[in-house]
Design an enzyme around this catalytic site. Structure first.
Site, PDB file in Angstrom:
ATOM      1  N   GLU A  96       0.800  -0.997   0.332  1.00  0.00           N
ATOM      2  CA  GLU A  96      -0.276   0.025  -0.008  1.00  0.00           C
ATOM      3  C   GLU A  96       0.912   1.261  -0.088  1.00  0.00           C
ATOM      4  OE1 GLU A  96      -3.765   1.883   2.478  1.00  0.00           O
ATOM      5  OE2 GLU A  96      -2.662   0.455   3.330  1.00  0.00           O
TER       6      GLU A  96
ATOM      7  N   GLU B 106     -12.991   2.082   4.137  1.00  0.00           N
ATOM      8  CA  GLU B 106     -11.944   2.249   5.354  1.00  0.00           C
ATOM      9  C   GLU B 106     -12.183   3.448   5.934  1.00  0.00           C
ATOM     10  OE1 GLU B 106      -7.616   1.073   6.497  1.00  0.00           O
ATOM     11  OE2 GLU B 106      -7.977   2.319   4.665  1.00  0.00           O
TER      12      GLU B 106
ATOM     13  N   ARG C 152     -11.372  11.240   5.911  1.00  0.00           N
ATOM     14  CA  ARG C 152     -11.325   9.908   6.583  1.00  0.00           C
ATOM     15  C   ARG C 152     -12.813   9.482   6.816  1.00  0.00           C
ATOM     16  NH1 ARG C 152      -7.702   6.028   5.937  1.00  0.00           N
ATOM     17  NH2 ARG C 152      -5.839   6.529   7.035  1.00  0.00           N
TER      18      ARG C 152
ATOM     19  N   ASP D 149      -5.051   3.582  -2.109  1.00  0.00           N
ATOM     20  CA  ASP D 149      -6.169   4.011  -0.921  1.00  0.00           C
ATOM     21  C   ASP D 149      -6.365   5.398  -1.166  1.00  0.00           C
ATOM     22  OD1 ASP D 149      -6.924   5.323   1.388  1.00  0.00           O
ATOM     23  OD2 ASP D 149      -6.687   3.491   2.417  1.00  0.00           O
TER      24      ASP D 149
END
Length: 252
Positions: free
Chosen positions: A147, A241, A212, A180
């Site tokens: 990642e 996520e 987020r 991500d």
């Protein structure tokens, strides 16, 4: 076809026995995939989790953020050796869950920052470790996706381009890229171009807003992201996520 999922970080940053209820919740919410965030393999209730994954017919994925005590790019050879042990434990859990994919910050310790640009020695340490991990993973048919994360979490791999360079350096067919949207919002000049650049080497994909929160609660260019994923004909896992507060309330 893309498989949509939820990350257990919605409920817990460190998954333990008391969090097993999350598996049923993922099923109830209609997800196809559960991404177990495993940041301490020793505390993970693997047998119970595997039984519940099977019961609810979910596809399992694992991901991690390696601790400083298990750092593949540490100057200490003893710490680097612990990283290999950590990854083997994670891969054993991944196999027991019936999963063929593990992602996350699995090539360095999360939060390890030297205050300097990455060095060739660090890349070589990481690649040597990853070859060992990938060889072990291949025995169970598991792909390891590395990642790319924000510069405040690691100085080693921040962009899709750097992740691809690392995958090429490792040179193992079961090592791919994990992207991500939260980290891409910080590090990429174009999220769509980064996805297209990853192309067939994109192995896992996390979604979350620039703040987020859950998709739709920020300014992330979701249409651009969807168009790019379609262009590369991505048919892997897409897992939400966002970060949370205690009790499962979504937080910033």
């Amino acid at each position: 076809m893309i498989h949509l999922g939820l990350d257990t970080w919605l409920w817990a940053s460190k998954f333990e026995e008391r969090h097993l209820y999350c598996i049923e919740r993922v099923h109830e919410l209609g997800a196809q995939v559960i991404d177990f965030s495993i940041n301490d393999p020793r505390s993970f209730p693997v047998q119970q989790a595997a039984s519940l994954v099977k019961l609810y017919g979910l596809e399992a994925v694992t991901s991690t953020a390696m601790p400083l005590t298990c750092n593949p790019i540490s100057p200490s050879s003893a710490v680097r050796a612990k990283a290999v042990e950590y990854m083997k434990a994670l891969l054993e859990i991944t196999a027991c869950l019936g999963s063929k994919l593990t992602g996350g910050v699995n090539y360095t310790a999360s939060g390890y920052l030297t205050g300097h640009p990455r060095t060739q020695q660090e890349l070589e340490w990481a690649a040597e470790y990853m070859r060992s991990a990938a060889t072990y993973a291949a025995q169970e048919g598991i792909t390891i996706a590395v990642e790319a994360v924000k510069r405040f979490e690691s100085h080693l791999i921040n962009t899709a381009e750097q992740a691809l360079e690392f995958v090429e350096l490792v040179g193992m067919p079961n090592v791919k890229v994990h992207l991500d949207t939260f980290h891409m919002n910080i590090e990429e000049s174009s999220i769509g171009d980064a996805i297209r650049h990853a192309g067939k080497l994109l192995g896992h994909f996390h979604t979350g807003e620039c703040n987020r929160m859950v998709p739709g609660k920020g300014r992330t260019p979701w249409r651009e992201i969807g168009d790019a994923l379609r262009e590369i004909e991505y048919d892997g896992t897409v897992v939400m996520e966002p970060f949370v507060r205690m009790g499962g309330q979504v937080g910033s």
